[in-house]
Design a protein around this motif. Structure first.
Motif, PDB file in Angstrom:
ATOM      1  N   GLU A  14       0.818  -1.523  -0.207  1.00  0.00           N
ATOM      2  CA  GLU A  14       0.026   0.054  -0.080  1.00  0.00           C
ATOM      3  C   GLU A  14       0.806   1.307  -0.006  1.00  0.00           C
ATOM      4  OE1 GLU A  14      -2.412  -0.184   3.397  1.00  0.00           O
ATOM      5  OE2 GLU A  14      -3.999  -1.732   2.534  1.00  0.00           O
ATOM      6  N   LEU A  15       0.801   2.003  -1.063  1.00  0.00           N
ATOM      7  CA  LEU A  15       1.481   3.466  -1.157  1.00  0.00           C
ATOM      8  C   LEU A  15       1.195   4.402  -0.091  1.00  0.00           C
ATOM      9  CD1 LEU A  15       2.080   3.429  -5.024  1.00  0.00           C
ATOM     10  CD2 LEU A  15       3.721   2.521  -3.143  1.00  0.00           C
ATOM     11  N   ASN A  16       1.801   5.082   0.282  1.00  0.00           N
ATOM     12  CA  ASN A  16       1.581   6.296   1.223  1.00  0.00           C
ATOM     13  C   ASN A  16       1.132   7.451   0.589  1.00  0.00           C
ATOM     14  OD1 ASN A  16       3.992   6.770   0.473  1.00  0.00           O
ATOM     15  ND2 ASN A  16       4.888   6.591   2.520  1.00  0.00           N
ATOM     16  N   THR A  17       0.365   7.557  -0.259  1.00  0.00           N
ATOM     17  CA  THR A  17      -0.070   8.621  -0.796  1.00  0.00           C
ATOM     18  C   THR A  17      -1.141   9.423   0.107  1.00  0.00           C
ATOM     19  OG1 THR A  17      -1.881   7.482  -2.026  1.00  0.00           O
ATOM     20  CG2 THR A  17       0.290   8.174  -3.303  1.00  0.00           C
ATOM     21  N   LYS A  18      -1.509  10.791  -0.145  1.00  0.00           N
ATOM     22  CA  LYS A  18      -2.509  11.379   0.787  1.00  0.00           C
ATOM     23  C   LYS A  18      -3.822  10.886   0.347  1.00  0.00           C
ATOM     24  CE  LYS A  18       0.188  15.643   1.708  1.00  0.00           C
ATOM     25  NZ  LYS A  18       0.306  17.273   1.492  1.00  0.00           N
ATOM     26  N   SER A  19      -3.963  10.633  -0.916  1.00  0.00           N
ATOM     27  CA  SER A  19      -5.465  10.285  -1.519  1.00  0.00           C
ATOM     28  C   SER A  19      -5.509   8.934  -2.130  1.00  0.00           C
ATOM     29  CB  SER A  19      -5.997  11.328  -2.501  1.00  0.00           C
ATOM     30  OG  SER A  19      -5.085  11.491  -3.438  1.00  0.00           O
TER      31      SER A  19
END
Length: 480
Positions: A14-19
């Motif tokens: 899971e990537l830690n993007t904001k959205s």
């Protein structure tokens, strides 16, 4: 000839993007309240259109470049169709035909494990099965979160090798800051494809899911290899299927027959445009890649020369390694190379033994950590120059950890100054000798351990302030 295992891994991150991947909903893995980070797009309502998360694309390409992958100029998304309660749209947007990254490798114990591809998709929701209930619940907070999938070639030959690959990958992901990759929180999930064969022809592949820790990766694969060996030895066939790992029972259990790609009726995602990854974009992302773990290992060995165990601590704990380097930069300038290596070795030993013990698992990057690199460097210099004894050093470091005060201030306040005056030490030595005639007699009869007792008595009389080295020299001189 024994059966040879062949193992390939599929790792979801899971990537830690904001959205989220295709909508503006918050990507918050720590949200406890169910179904709050949702909208019509990630819930699959009719008539909605997805929009590609640019940051997720960049983080996937950055990961691919760090794993020696080729980045094709053209990529696109595909629609993977299947029905399950945690998949609100009835399909998943993924990449089958034109992934963002392909043909890479990761070195593990001197071997190159080939990486077939790294592609990007969206995560599913989360099913919750209450104990002793005849129903299940679904939380869609995770639905639509950017999910990067890495697929290796079947190059791994042992469960230990699979575990090490996953651990090395997790460390790289953390150095890149693309994901926390916490397996306990489901941010990194490993699936293994395992087969056993006595010849070069690959055996029947079995997929193992639910490997949610490095320990589970190793134990699950070891169990499956042994299970397949027993089946083949008894003349039975190994079925191509998906099995789940039961950590409590320490065994794999059958879940379903293995699906093939055609079962999902893949076709190009009609609601998203194809992607063009220009050379300029790729070079821009490549320039953002920091020093990676293996590069750091090699540099630390060359520049600082601590032992390999200490190097590994600094590599595995990125914040700790950065703190160590700040300390080294604050040591006295223009030191001879030999002296510098002695100081760096002393610094690494105190950091890894004493300071880590005081931290008790906390991070040097934490808000409550008070010792500045400048003060730690001063502490190391005082210790190296023998201006404080090892006993005093432990007291001093503990006070620095509690208060954040500089070493000179604590030494003055606690009267930790080491006694180096030979006349003063000799006076204490003679007092100790006069009080311990039997021990002196034992020493003169050849009992070497007797001098250690006398040194201890001198140190006690001086309240630990005498220089141990001088104490031993003066004792030996007086006794001979």
């Amino acid at each position: 000839m024994d059966y040879q295992p062949t193992i390939g891994l599929e790792v979801h991150v899971e990537l830690n993007t904001k959205s989220k991947m295709f909508c503006a909903c918050s990507n918050d893995p720590n949200e406890k309240k169910p179904n709050v980070n949702v909208c019509p797009v990630c819930l699959g309502h009719p008539g909605v259109l997805p929009v590609i998360n640019k940051e997720a694309i960049r983080k996937t390409i950055k990961t691919g470049l760090s794993l020696n992958c080729q980045i094709p100029e053209h990529s696109k998304f595909d629609r993977k169709n299947y029905f399950y309660p945690d998949l609100p749209k009835g399909y998943q947007i993924s990449q089958l035909y034109m992934p963002l990254c392909k043909d890479g490798f990761l070195g593990v114990d001197g071997r190159k494990i080939r990486i077939r591809e790294v592609h990007l998709e969206e995560d599913t929701g989360k099913l919750i099965h209450p104990e002793d209930a005849d129903y299940s619940l679904v939380d869609f907070n995770r639905a639509g979160v950017p999910l990067m999938e890495l697929v290796t070639e079947p190059d791994i030959t042992s469960a230990e090798g699979a575990r090490k690959f996953a651990q090395n990958l997790q460390l790289i992901l953390r150095y890149l800051s693309v994901s926390a990759a916490d397996m306990e929180k489901g941010q990194m999930r490993v699936e293994a494809n395992v087969s056993a064969s006595k010849d070069k022809k690959l055996g029947t592949k079995v997929e193992i899911k639910n490997l949610n820790s490095f320990r589970a990766v190793e134990r699950g694969i070891d169990y499956e290899i042994e299970r397949q060996r027993e089946l083949l030895d008894s003349g039975e066939e190994v079925l191509q299927e998906t099995r789940g790992w039961d950590d409590i029972k320490s065994k794999t259990v059958s879940q379903r027959e293995k699906e093939e790609a055609h079962d999902y009726r893949y076709f190009p995602e009609p609601d998203l445009p194809p992607l063009y990854n220009s050379k300029q974009l790729v070079e821009e992302i490549k320039a953002e890649i920091p020093e990676l773990p293996q590069q750091k290992r090699e540099r630390f060995k060359k520049e600082y020369q601590p032992d390999e165990k200490n190097i590994e601590v600094f590599v595995q704990n990125k914040d700790f390694g950065e703190y160590f380097e700040k300390v080294i930069s604050e040591l006295p300038p223009n030191l001879p190379r030999e002296n510098l290596f002695k100081l760096t070795k002393l610094a690494s030993n105190y950091l890894i033994t004493d300071l880590q013990g005081l931290l008790k698992g906390a991070s040097v990057a934490g808000l409550d950590f008070l010792i500045t690199p400048e003060n730690f460097a001063e502490f190391i210099t005082l210790t190296y120059e023998k201006k404080i004894s090892s006993k005093m050093a432990k007291i001093l470091l503990t006070e620095m950890f509690k208060t954040g005060a500089d070493p000179s201030h604590i030494i003055k306040e606690k009267e930790l100054v080491q006694i180096t005056d030979e006349a003063e030490i000799e006076k204490i030595v003679k007092e100790v000798i006069s009080k311990n005639p039997k021990v002196v007699e034992d020493y003169k009869k050849g009992k070497e351990t007797a001098i250690q007792y006398l040194i201890g008595q001198v140190m006690a009389e001086s309240r630990g302030k005498a220089s141990p080295q001088l104490v031993k020299e003066i004792l030996t001189k007086v006794l001979t």
